[in-house]
Design an enzyme around this catalytic site. Structure first.
Site, PDB file in Angstrom:
ATOM      1  N   ASP A  62       0.703  -1.226  -0.009  1.00 21.91           N
ATOM      2  CA  ASP A  62       0.127  -0.005   0.072  1.00 21.91           C
ATOM      3  C   ASP A  62       0.760   1.332   0.008  1.00 21.91           C
ATOM      4  O   ASP A  62       1.818   1.395   0.971  1.00 21.91           O
ATOM      5  CB  ASP A  62      -0.940  -0.126   1.111  1.00 21.91           C
ATOM      6  CG  ASP A  62      -1.641   1.308   1.342  1.00 21.91           C
ATOM      7  OD1 ASP A  62      -2.647   1.245   0.389  1.00 21.91           O
ATOM      8  OD2 ASP A  62      -1.663   2.028   1.916  1.00 21.91           O
TER       9      ASP A  62
ATOM     10  N   TYR B 225       2.774   9.794   0.122  1.00 23.32           N
ATOM     11  CA  TYR B 225       3.646   9.389   0.837  1.00 23.32           C
ATOM     12  C   TYR B 225       5.130   9.382   0.373  1.00 23.32           C
ATOM     13  O   TYR B 225       6.120   9.232   1.174  1.00 23.32           O
ATOM     14  CB  TYR B 225       3.825   7.609   1.018  1.00 23.32           C
ATOM     15  CG  TYR B 225       2.423   7.233   1.565  1.00 23.32           C
ATOM     16  CD1 TYR B 225       1.434   8.033   2.368  1.00 23.32           C
ATOM     17  CD2 TYR B 225       1.850   6.037   1.629  1.00 23.32           C
ATOM     18  CE1 TYR B 225       0.313   7.934   2.652  1.00 23.32           C
ATOM     19  CE2 TYR B 225       0.583   5.653   2.185  1.00 23.32           C
ATOM     20  CZ  TYR B 225      -0.267   6.648   2.769  1.00 23.32           C
ATOM     21  OH  TYR B 225      -1.376   6.164   3.292  1.00 23.32           O
TER      22      TYR B 225
ATOM     23  N   LYS C 215      -2.675   5.952  -4.427  1.00 25.48           N
ATOM     24  CA  LYS C 215      -3.820   6.975  -4.150  1.00 25.48           C
ATOM     25  C   LYS C 215      -3.877   8.189  -4.673  1.00 25.48           C
ATOM     26  O   LYS C 215      -2.971   8.991  -4.684  1.00 25.48           O
ATOM     27  CB  LYS C 215      -4.253   7.139  -2.539  1.00 25.48           C
ATOM     28  CG  LYS C 215      -4.101   5.806  -1.630  1.00 25.48           C
ATOM     29  CD  LYS C 215      -4.398   5.662  -0.300  1.00 25.48           C
ATOM     30  CE  LYS C 215      -3.944   4.421   0.297  1.00 25.48           C
ATOM     31  NZ  LYS C 215      -2.686   4.558   0.967  1.00 25.48           N
TER      32      LYS C 215
ATOM     33  N   HIS D 189      -7.790   9.316  -2.043  1.00 31.32           N
ATOM     34  CA  HIS D 189      -7.518   9.174  -0.606  1.00 31.32           C
ATOM     35  C   HIS D 189      -8.223   9.801   0.292  1.00 31.32           C
ATOM     36  O   HIS D 189      -8.449   9.407   1.447  1.00 31.32           O
ATOM     37  CB  HIS D 189      -5.893   9.963  -0.701  1.00 31.32           C
ATOM     38  CG  HIS D 189      -5.162   9.570   0.336  1.00 31.32           C
ATOM     39  ND1 HIS D 189      -3.767   9.293   0.148  1.00 31.32           N
ATOM     40  CD2 HIS D 189      -5.216   9.036   1.531  1.00 31.32           C
ATOM     41  CE1 HIS D 189      -3.026   9.019   1.203  1.00 31.32           C
ATOM     42  NE2 HIS D 189      -4.026   8.902   2.253  1.00 31.32           N
TER      43      HIS D 189
HETATM   44  P1  NAP Z   1       0.119   0.924  11.867  1.00 32.06           P
HETATM   45  O1  NAP Z   1       0.226   0.077  10.756  1.00 32.06           O
HETATM   46  O2  NAP Z   1      -1.009   0.761  12.611  1.00 32.06           O
HETATM   47  O3  NAP Z   1       1.392   0.915  12.871  1.00 32.06           O
HETATM   48  C1  NAP Z   1       2.710   1.176  12.148  1.00 32.06           C
HETATM   49  C2  NAP Z   1       3.611   1.440  13.444  1.00 32.06           C
HETATM   50  O4  NAP Z   1       3.619   0.186  14.388  1.00 32.06           O
HETATM   51  C3  NAP Z   1       5.338   1.643  12.904  1.00 32.06           C
HETATM   52  O5  NAP Z   1       5.364   2.944  14.078  1.00 32.06           O
HETATM   53  C4  NAP Z   1       5.690   0.278  13.437  1.00 32.06           C
HETATM   54  O6  NAP Z   1       6.890   0.493  13.839  1.00 32.06           O
HETATM   55  C5  NAP Z   1       4.852  -0.156  14.352  1.00 32.06           C
HETATM   56  N1  NAP Z   1       4.749  -1.779  14.424  1.00 32.06           N
HETATM   57  C6  NAP Z   1       4.679  -2.344  13.314  1.00 32.06           C
HETATM   58  N2  NAP Z   1       4.267  -3.766  13.530  1.00 32.06           N
HETATM   59  C7  NAP Z   1       4.483  -3.968  14.887  1.00 32.06           C
HETATM   60  C8  NAP Z   1       4.101  -4.888  15.831  1.00 32.06           C
HETATM   61  N3  NAP Z   1       4.016  -6.237  15.388  1.00 32.06           N
HETATM   62  N4  NAP Z   1       4.130  -4.695  17.175  1.00 32.06           N
HETATM   63  C9  NAP Z   1       4.472  -3.247  17.545  1.00 32.06           C
HETATM   64  N5  NAP Z   1       4.707  -2.405  16.828  1.00 32.06           N
HETATM   65  C10 NAP Z   1       4.657  -2.544  15.645  1.00 32.06           C
HETATM   66  O7  NAP Z   1      -0.045   2.435  11.393  1.00 32.06           O
HETATM   67  P2  NAP Z   1       0.021   3.109  10.109  1.00 32.06           P
HETATM   68  O8  NAP Z   1       1.240   3.203   9.391  1.00 32.06           O
HETATM   69  O9  NAP Z   1      -0.604   4.540  10.378  1.00 32.06           O
HETATM   70  O10 NAP Z   1      -1.049   2.457   9.157  1.00 32.06           O
HETATM   71  C11 NAP Z   1      -0.753   1.327   8.017  1.00 32.06           C
HETATM   72  C12 NAP Z   1      -0.675   1.740   6.684  1.00 32.06           C
HETATM   73  O11 NAP Z   1      -2.084   2.106   6.337  1.00 32.06           O
HETATM   74  C13 NAP Z   1      -0.021   3.072   6.255  1.00 32.06           C
HETATM   75  O12 NAP Z   1       1.482   2.789   6.399  1.00 32.06           O
HETATM   76  C14 NAP Z   1      -0.309   3.380   5.128  1.00 32.06           C
HETATM   77  O13 NAP Z   1       0.207   2.604   4.039  1.00 32.06           O
HETATM   78  C15 NAP Z   1      -1.693   3.348   5.540  1.00 32.06           C
HETATM   79  N6  NAP Z   1      -2.536   4.506   5.714  1.00 32.06           N
HETATM   80  C16 NAP Z   1      -3.716   4.811   4.901  1.00 32.06           C
HETATM   81  C17 NAP Z   1      -4.191   6.095   5.486  1.00 32.06           C
HETATM   82  C18 NAP Z   1      -5.330   6.516   4.679  1.00 32.06           C
HETATM   83  O14 NAP Z   1      -5.646   7.811   4.833  1.00 32.06           O
HETATM   84  N7  NAP Z   1      -5.813   5.832   3.572  1.00 32.06           N
HETATM   85  C19 NAP Z   1      -3.946   6.758   6.554  1.00 32.06           C
HETATM   86  C20 NAP Z   1      -2.819   6.121   7.441  1.00 32.06           C
HETATM   87  C21 NAP Z   1      -2.322   5.098   6.947  1.00 32.06           C
HETATM   88  P3  NAP Z   1       8.307  -0.495  12.988  1.00 32.06           P
HETATM   89  O15 NAP Z   1       8.088   0.241  11.624  1.00 32.06           O
HETATM   90  O16 NAP Z   1       9.434   0.201  13.876  1.00 32.06           O
HETATM   91  O17 NAP Z   1       8.050  -1.655  13.248  1.00 32.06           O
END
Ligand code: NAP
Length: 326
Positions: free
Chosen positions: A44, A49, A78, A111
Protein backbone atom coordinates in the site's frame (compact mmCIF):
# COMPACT_ATOMS: atom_id res chain seq x y z
CA UNK A 1 -2.21 -16.15 1.96
CA UNK A 2 -5.91 -15.62 2.48
CA UNK A 3 -7.46 -13.24 -0.08
CA UNK A 4 -10.61 -11.14 -0.30
CA UNK A 5 -12.42 -11.47 -3.64
CA UNK A 6 -13.32 -8.05 -4.98
CA UNK A 7 -16.86 -7.66 -6.24
CA UNK A 8 -17.50 -7.24 -9.98
CA UNK A 9 -13.87 -7.62 -11.07
CA UNK A 10 -13.37 -10.86 -9.09
CA UNK A 11 -9.81 -9.76 -8.33
CA UNK A 12 -8.03 -11.43 -5.39
CA UNK A 13 -6.70 -8.96 -2.82
CA UNK A 14 -4.33 -10.50 -0.25
CA UNK A 15 -5.89 -9.88 3.17
CA UNK A 16 -2.55 -8.68 4.61
CA UNK A 17 -0.53 -5.99 2.90
CA UNK A 18 2.46 -3.85 3.83
CA UNK A 19 1.77 -0.21 4.78
CA UNK A 20 4.50 2.23 3.77
CA UNK A 21 3.54 5.61 5.29
CA UNK A 22 6.24 7.41 7.32
CA UNK A 23 9.19 5.27 6.28
CA UNK A 24 12.22 6.95 4.73
CA UNK A 25 13.63 5.77 1.39
CA UNK A 26 16.23 3.38 2.76
CA UNK A 27 13.73 1.88 5.21
CA UNK A 28 11.10 1.57 2.50
CA UNK A 29 13.48 -0.26 0.19
CA UNK A 30 14.49 -2.71 2.91
CA UNK A 31 10.94 -3.12 4.21
CA UNK A 32 9.40 -3.80 0.79
CA UNK A 33 12.15 -6.29 -0.12
CA UNK A 34 11.88 -8.08 3.24
CA UNK A 35 8.09 -8.15 3.00
CA UNK A 36 8.11 -9.66 -0.49
CA UNK A 37 10.70 -12.21 0.64
CA UNK A 38 8.48 -13.02 3.65
CA UNK A 39 5.47 -13.70 1.40
CA UNK A 40 3.66 -10.35 1.24
CA UNK A 41 2.17 -9.68 -2.20
CA UNK A 42 0.10 -6.60 -1.37
CA UNK A 43 1.80 -3.21 -0.95
CA UNK A 44 0.00 0.00 0.00
CA UNK A 45 1.38 3.37 -1.01
CA UNK A 46 0.08 6.81 -2.03
CA UNK A 47 1.18 9.81 -4.08
CA UNK A 48 1.32 11.66 -0.75
CA UNK A 49 3.79 9.27 0.88
CA UNK A 50 6.58 10.43 -1.46
CA UNK A 51 7.88 6.90 -1.76
CA UNK A 52 6.37 5.63 -5.02
CA UNK A 53 9.74 6.09 -6.72
CA UNK A 54 11.69 3.93 -4.31
CA UNK A 55 8.87 1.37 -4.21
CA UNK A 56 8.91 1.21 -8.01
CA UNK A 57 12.66 0.56 -8.07
CA UNK A 58 12.37 -2.04 -5.32
CA UNK A 59 9.51 -3.91 -7.01
CA UNK A 60 11.37 -4.01 -10.30
CA UNK A 61 14.55 -5.30 -8.65
CA UNK A 62 12.62 -7.95 -6.71
CA UNK A 63 10.63 -9.14 -9.73
CA UNK A 64 13.82 -9.38 -11.83
CA UNK A 65 15.80 -11.15 -9.10
CA UNK A 66 13.07 -13.70 -8.45
CA UNK A 67 11.91 -14.09 -12.07
CA UNK A 68 8.46 -13.28 -10.71
CA UNK A 69 5.55 -11.84 -12.66
CA UNK A 70 3.95 -8.45 -12.13
CA UNK A 71 0.54 -10.17 -11.89
CA UNK A 72 1.63 -11.87 -8.66
CA UNK A 73 1.60 -8.51 -6.89
CA UNK A 74 -1.29 -6.35 -5.68
CA UNK A 75 -0.22 -2.70 -5.63
CA UNK A 76 -2.42 0.09 -4.28
CA UNK A 77 -1.83 3.80 -4.65
CA UNK A 78 -4.00 6.85 -4.06
CA UNK A 79 -5.15 10.04 -5.75
CA UNK A 80 -3.96 12.88 -3.51
CA UNK A 81 -6.11 15.56 -1.89
CA UNK A 82 -4.63 18.18 -4.24
CA UNK A 83 -5.95 16.31 -7.29
CA UNK A 84 -9.57 15.77 -6.25
CA UNK A 85 -11.11 17.02 -9.48
CA UNK A 86 -12.12 15.07 -12.57
CA UNK A 87 -9.53 16.47 -14.96
CA UNK A 88 -6.63 15.75 -12.59
CA UNK A 89 -7.31 12.03 -12.05
CA UNK A 90 -5.59 10.59 -15.12
CA UNK A 91 -2.70 13.05 -14.88
CA UNK A 92 -1.96 12.10 -11.26
CA UNK A 93 -2.44 8.37 -11.80
CA UNK A 94 0.02 8.53 -14.68
CA UNK A 95 2.52 10.38 -12.46
CA UNK A 96 2.18 7.61 -9.87
CA UNK A 97 2.54 4.87 -12.49
CA UNK A 98 5.64 6.54 -13.86
CA UNK A 99 7.22 6.60 -10.39
CA UNK A 100 6.10 3.06 -9.62
CA UNK A 101 7.43 1.92 -13.03
CA UNK A 102 4.17 0.07 -13.62
CA UNK A 103 1.65 0.00 -16.47
CA UNK A 104 -1.25 -0.31 -14.05
CA UNK A 105 -2.04 -0.42 -10.35
CA UNK A 106 -4.25 -3.11 -8.90
CA UNK A 107 -6.18 -0.59 -6.85
CA UNK A 108 -6.51 3.18 -7.15
CA UNK A 109 -8.21 4.96 -4.26
CA UNK A 110 -9.43 8.51 -3.80
CA UNK A 111 -7.31 9.19 -0.71
CA UNK A 112 -9.65 11.65 1.05
CA UNK A 113 -13.05 13.13 0.18
CA UNK A 114 -11.98 16.81 0.43
CA UNK A 115 -9.91 18.72 -2.12
CA UNK A 116 -7.13 21.32 -1.92
CA UNK A 117 -5.58 23.63 -4.50
CA UNK A 118 -2.00 22.98 -5.47
CA UNK A 119 1.14 24.72 -6.51
CA UNK A 120 1.86 23.58 -10.09
CA UNK A 121 5.60 23.52 -9.53
CA UNK A 122 5.86 21.64 -6.24
CA UNK A 123 2.60 19.65 -6.47
CA UNK A 124 1.94 20.50 -2.81
CA UNK A 125 -1.11 22.21 -1.25
CA UNK A 126 -1.31 25.99 -1.55
CA UNK A 127 -1.56 27.81 1.80
CA UNK A 128 -2.66 31.28 2.85
CA UNK A 129 -0.57 33.66 5.00
CA UNK A 130 -1.92 32.01 8.22
CA UNK A 131 -0.59 28.65 7.15
CA UNK A 132 -4.10 27.41 6.36
CA UNK A 133 -4.53 25.11 3.39
CA UNK A 134 -6.42 26.65 0.45
CA UNK A 135 -9.50 24.48 0.20
CA UNK A 136 -11.05 23.71 -3.16
CA UNK A 137 -14.68 24.08 -2.15
CA UNK A 138 -15.90 22.80 -5.52
CA UNK A 139 -14.98 19.16 -4.85
CA UNK A 140 -17.59 17.09 -6.69
CA UNK A 141 -17.59 13.38 -5.91
CA UNK A 142 -19.77 12.35 -8.82
CA UNK A 143 -17.61 13.81 -11.58
CA UNK A 144 -14.50 12.68 -9.71
CA UNK A 145 -15.79 9.12 -9.58
CA UNK A 146 -16.62 9.18 -13.32
CA UNK A 147 -12.96 10.05 -13.95
CA UNK A 148 -11.95 7.12 -11.71
CA UNK A 149 -14.18 4.84 -13.81
CA UNK A 150 -12.54 6.20 -16.93
CA UNK A 151 -8.98 5.34 -15.78
CA UNK A 152 -10.22 1.89 -14.85
CA UNK A 153 -11.79 1.47 -18.31
CA UNK A 154 -8.46 2.47 -19.84
CA UNK A 155 -6.73 -0.33 -17.90
CA UNK A 156 -4.58 2.02 -15.79
CA UNK A 157 -6.21 0.71 -12.59
CA UNK A 158 -7.65 -2.80 -12.27
CA UNK A 159 -9.88 -1.74 -9.37
CA UNK A 160 -11.01 1.59 -7.96
CA UNK A 161 -12.13 2.58 -4.51
CA UNK A 162 -12.42 5.15 -1.76
CA UNK A 163 -10.59 6.05 1.39
CA UNK A 164 -11.81 8.10 4.36
CA UNK A 165 -15.27 8.62 2.83
CA UNK A 166 -18.20 8.55 5.27
CA UNK A 167 -21.40 6.56 4.83
CA UNK A 168 -23.43 9.33 3.16
CA UNK A 169 -20.58 10.00 0.73
CA UNK A 170 -20.28 6.30 -0.18
CA UNK A 171 -24.04 5.97 -0.71
CA UNK A 172 -24.08 9.01 -2.99
CA UNK A 173 -21.36 7.51 -5.19
CA UNK A 174 -23.07 4.13 -5.25
CA UNK A 175 -26.30 5.71 -6.42
CA UNK A 176 -24.58 7.63 -9.22
CA UNK A 177 -22.03 5.28 -10.70
CA UNK A 178 -21.53 2.65 -13.34
CA UNK A 179 -18.86 0.79 -11.37
CA UNK A 180 -19.28 0.64 -7.61
CA UNK A 181 -16.17 1.11 -5.46
CA UNK A 182 -14.53 -2.27 -4.93
CA UNK A 183 -12.70 -1.23 -1.77
CA UNK A 184 -13.04 1.21 1.12
CA UNK A 185 -9.85 1.92 3.06
CA UNK A 186 -10.53 3.42 6.49
CA UNK A 187 -8.88 3.79 9.86
CA UNK A 188 -9.96 0.66 11.71
CA UNK A 189 -8.55 -0.95 14.83
CA UNK A 190 -9.60 -2.16 18.27
CA UNK A 191 -10.40 1.39 19.49
CA UNK A 192 -12.23 2.44 16.30
CA UNK A 193 -14.02 -0.66 15.05
CA UNK A 194 -16.24 1.07 12.46
CA UNK A 195 -19.11 -1.39 12.76
CA UNK A 196 -21.72 0.74 11.00
CA UNK A 197 -19.66 1.57 7.92
CA UNK A 198 -18.46 -2.05 7.73
CA UNK A 199 -22.10 -3.18 7.67
CA UNK A 200 -22.82 -0.78 4.83
CA UNK A 201 -19.81 -2.13 2.94
CA UNK A 202 -20.94 -5.74 3.49
CA UNK A 203 -24.37 -4.84 2.09
CA UNK A 204 -22.83 -3.06 -0.90
CA UNK A 205 -20.15 -5.70 -1.57
CA UNK A 206 -17.28 -3.32 -0.84
CA UNK A 207 -14.18 -4.93 0.69
CA UNK A 208 -12.82 -3.09 3.72
CA UNK A 209 -9.12 -2.43 4.25
CA UNK A 210 -8.11 -1.30 7.75
CA UNK A 211 -5.41 1.32 7.92
CA UNK A 212 -3.50 2.03 11.13
CA UNK A 213 -4.60 -1.45 12.26
CA UNK A 214 -2.07 -1.42 15.14
CA UNK A 215 -3.15 2.04 16.28
CA UNK A 216 -0.30 3.76 14.38
CA UNK A 217 2.16 3.98 17.32
CA UNK A 218 4.62 6.01 15.22
CA UNK A 219 2.10 8.68 14.21
CA UNK A 220 2.40 10.66 17.45
CA UNK A 221 6.00 11.67 16.68
CA UNK A 222 5.26 12.09 12.99
CA UNK A 223 2.43 14.58 13.72
CA UNK A 224 4.70 16.54 16.06
CA UNK A 225 7.75 16.56 13.78
CA UNK A 226 5.99 17.27 10.51
CA UNK A 227 3.00 19.41 11.53
CA UNK A 228 3.68 20.46 15.14
CA UNK A 229 0.31 18.84 15.90
CA UNK A 230 -0.45 16.77 18.98
CA UNK A 231 -3.44 14.46 19.28
CA UNK A 232 -4.82 14.46 22.82
CA UNK A 233 -4.91 11.03 24.50
CA UNK A 234 -2.90 9.23 21.83
CA UNK A 235 -3.93 5.58 22.30
CA UNK A 236 -1.68 2.68 23.23
CA UNK A 237 -3.73 -0.21 21.91
CA UNK A 238 -0.81 -2.67 21.93
CA UNK A 239 -0.25 -1.97 25.63
CA UNK A 240 -3.86 -2.49 26.70
CA UNK A 241 -4.03 -5.30 29.30
CA UNK A 242 -6.83 -7.13 27.46
CA UNK A 243 -4.62 -7.25 24.35
CA UNK A 244 -1.46 -8.22 26.21
CA UNK A 245 -3.33 -10.95 28.18
CA UNK A 246 -4.73 -12.53 25.01
CA UNK A 247 -1.28 -12.28 23.41
CA UNK A 248 0.32 -14.11 26.34
CA UNK A 249 -2.34 -16.82 26.15
CA UNK A 250 -1.56 -17.51 22.48
CA UNK A 251 2.17 -16.91 22.81
CA UNK A 252 1.85 -14.20 20.15
CA UNK A 253 2.68 -10.49 20.15
CA UNK A 254 0.00 -7.85 20.91
CA UNK A 255 0.36 -6.72 17.29
CA UNK A 256 -0.56 -10.17 16.01
CA UNK A 257 -3.64 -10.23 18.26
CA UNK A 258 -5.07 -6.93 17.04
CA UNK A 259 -4.35 -7.85 13.41
CA UNK A 260 -5.88 -11.31 13.82
CA UNK A 261 -8.97 -9.66 15.37
CA UNK A 262 -9.50 -7.80 12.06
CA UNK A 263 -8.65 -10.53 9.54
CA UNK A 264 -10.77 -13.03 11.46
CA UNK A 265 -13.62 -10.63 10.64
CA UNK A 266 -12.70 -10.51 6.92
CA UNK A 267 -11.20 -7.05 7.16
CA UNK A 268 -7.93 -6.67 5.23
CA UNK A 269 -5.00 -5.08 7.12
CA UNK A 270 -1.98 -3.10 5.93
CA UNK A 271 0.34 -2.81 8.96
CA UNK A 272 3.42 -0.70 8.37
CA UNK A 273 6.74 -1.90 9.67
CA UNK A 274 10.34 -1.20 8.78
CA UNK A 275 11.56 -3.90 11.15
CA UNK A 276 12.23 -7.35 9.69
CA UNK A 277 11.05 -9.33 12.74
CA UNK A 278 7.80 -7.35 12.93
CA UNK A 279 7.25 -7.58 9.16
CA UNK A 280 7.42 -11.38 9.46
CA UNK A 281 5.23 -11.39 12.59
CA UNK A 282 2.53 -9.21 11.03
CA UNK A 283 1.81 -11.72 8.27
CA UNK A 284 1.95 -14.74 10.59
CA UNK A 285 -1.73 -14.60 11.53
CA UNK A 286 -3.20 -17.76 10.13
CA UNK A 287 -2.09 -20.53 12.46
CA UNK A 288 -4.08 -19.46 15.47
CA UNK A 289 -7.62 -18.35 16.10
CA UNK A 290 -9.18 -16.06 18.69
CA UNK A 291 -11.99 -17.63 20.69
CA UNK A 292 -15.47 -16.13 20.80
CA UNK A 293 -14.74 -14.86 24.33
CA UNK A 294 -11.51 -13.21 23.18
CA UNK A 295 -13.24 -11.58 20.23
CA UNK A 296 -15.96 -10.29 22.56
CA UNK A 297 -13.38 -8.93 24.99
CA UNK A 298 -11.63 -7.08 22.13
CA UNK A 299 -14.98 -5.73 20.90
CA UNK A 300 -15.37 -4.03 24.30
CA UNK A 301 -12.33 -1.84 23.51
CA UNK A 302 -14.23 0.10 20.84
CA UNK A 303 -14.42 3.82 21.63
CA UNK A 304 -16.36 4.82 18.52
CA UNK A 305 -15.20 8.07 16.97
CA UNK A 306 -13.29 8.96 20.18
CA UNK A 307 -10.86 6.24 19.11
CA UNK A 308 -9.96 8.05 15.89
CA UNK A 309 -6.28 8.92 15.42
CA UNK A 310 -6.22 10.24 11.85
CA UNK A 311 -8.69 13.14 11.90
CA UNK A 312 -6.63 15.24 9.42
CA UNK A 313 -6.64 18.27 11.75
CA UNK A 314 -2.89 18.44 11.15
CA UNK A 315 -3.96 20.11 7.85
CA UNK A 316 -4.93 23.40 9.38
CA UNK A 317 -8.48 24.43 8.47
CA UNK A 318 -9.43 21.13 6.79
CA UNK A 319 -12.63 20.77 8.83
CA UNK A 320 -14.05 23.80 7.01
CA UNK A 321 -14.23 21.86 3.75
CA UNK A 322 -17.84 20.84 2.96
CA UNK A 323 -16.68 17.28 2.25
CA UNK A 324 -14.71 16.89 5.52
CA UNK A 325 -16.01 13.44 6.48
CA UNK A 326 -15.88 13.16 10.29
P1 NAP B 1 0.11 0.95 11.87
O1 NAP B 1 0.40 0.01 10.76
O2 NAP B 1 -1.07 0.74 12.72
O3 NAP B 1 1.37 1.08 12.82
C1 NAP B 1 2.67 1.22 12.32
C2 NAP B 1 3.60 1.43 13.51
O4 NAP B 1 3.58 0.26 14.33
C3 NAP B 1 5.03 1.68 13.16
O5 NAP B 1 5.51 2.65 14.06
C4 NAP B 1 5.71 0.34 13.40
O6 NAP B 1 7.05 0.53 13.81
C5 NAP B 1 4.90 -0.26 14.51
N1 NAP B 1 4.74 -1.73 14.39
C6 NAP B 1 4.60 -2.48 13.28
N2 NAP B 1 4.38 -3.76 13.57
C7 NAP B 1 4.39 -3.86 14.92
C8 NAP B 1 4.22 -4.93 15.82
N3 NAP B 1 3.98 -6.18 15.40
N4 NAP B 1 4.30 -4.66 17.14
C9 NAP B 1 4.53 -3.40 17.59
N5 NAP B 1 4.70 -2.33 16.78
C10 NAP B 1 4.62 -2.56 15.46
O7 NAP B 1 -0.01 2.45 11.34
P2 NAP B 1 -0.02 3.24 9.97
O8 NAP B 1 1.29 3.27 9.34
O9 NAP B 1 -0.71 4.51 10.30
O10 NAP B 1 -1.06 2.44 9.05
C11 NAP B 1 -0.67 1.39 8.20
C12 NAP B 1 -0.69 1.80 6.74
O11 NAP B 1 -2.00 2.23 6.35
C13 NAP B 1 0.17 3.02 6.41
O12 NAP B 1 1.54 2.72 6.43
C14 NAP B 1 -0.40 3.41 5.08
O13 NAP B 1 0.09 2.56 4.07
C15 NAP B 1 -1.89 3.21 5.32
N6 NAP B 1 -2.58 4.44 5.78
C16 NAP B 1 -3.55 4.96 5.00
C17 NAP B 1 -4.20 6.13 5.38
C18 NAP B 1 -5.28 6.69 4.52
O14 NAP B 1 -5.67 7.86 4.73
N7 NAP B 1 -5.80 5.94 3.57
C19 NAP B 1 -3.88 6.76 6.59
C20 NAP B 1 -2.89 6.19 7.39
C21 NAP B 1 -2.27 5.03 6.99
P3 NAP B 1 8.27 -0.24 13.05
O15 NAP B 1 8.28 0.26 11.63
O16 NAP B 1 9.45 0.18 13.82
O17 NAP B 1 7.96 -1.71 13.14
Amino acid sequence: MKVLKLHTTNFSMPIVGLGTWQANSEETKRAVTSALDAGYRHIDTAFNYNNEDVIGDTLKAWLDKNSAKREELFITTKLPHIANRANDVEKFLKLSLQKLKLDYVDLYLIHVPFGFYYDEETLTPKKNENGEILLDLETDHISLWKAMESVMNKGLAKNIGLSNFNEAQIKKINQNCQMKPQVLQIECHAYLQQESIRELCAKENIAVVAYSPLGSPGARNHFMNKYNYELKNFPDILGHPIVTDIAARHNKSPGQIVLRFLVQNNVAVIPKSANLARIVQNIDLFEFELTVEEVNALKQLDQGSDGRIIDFYFWKGVEKHPCYPF
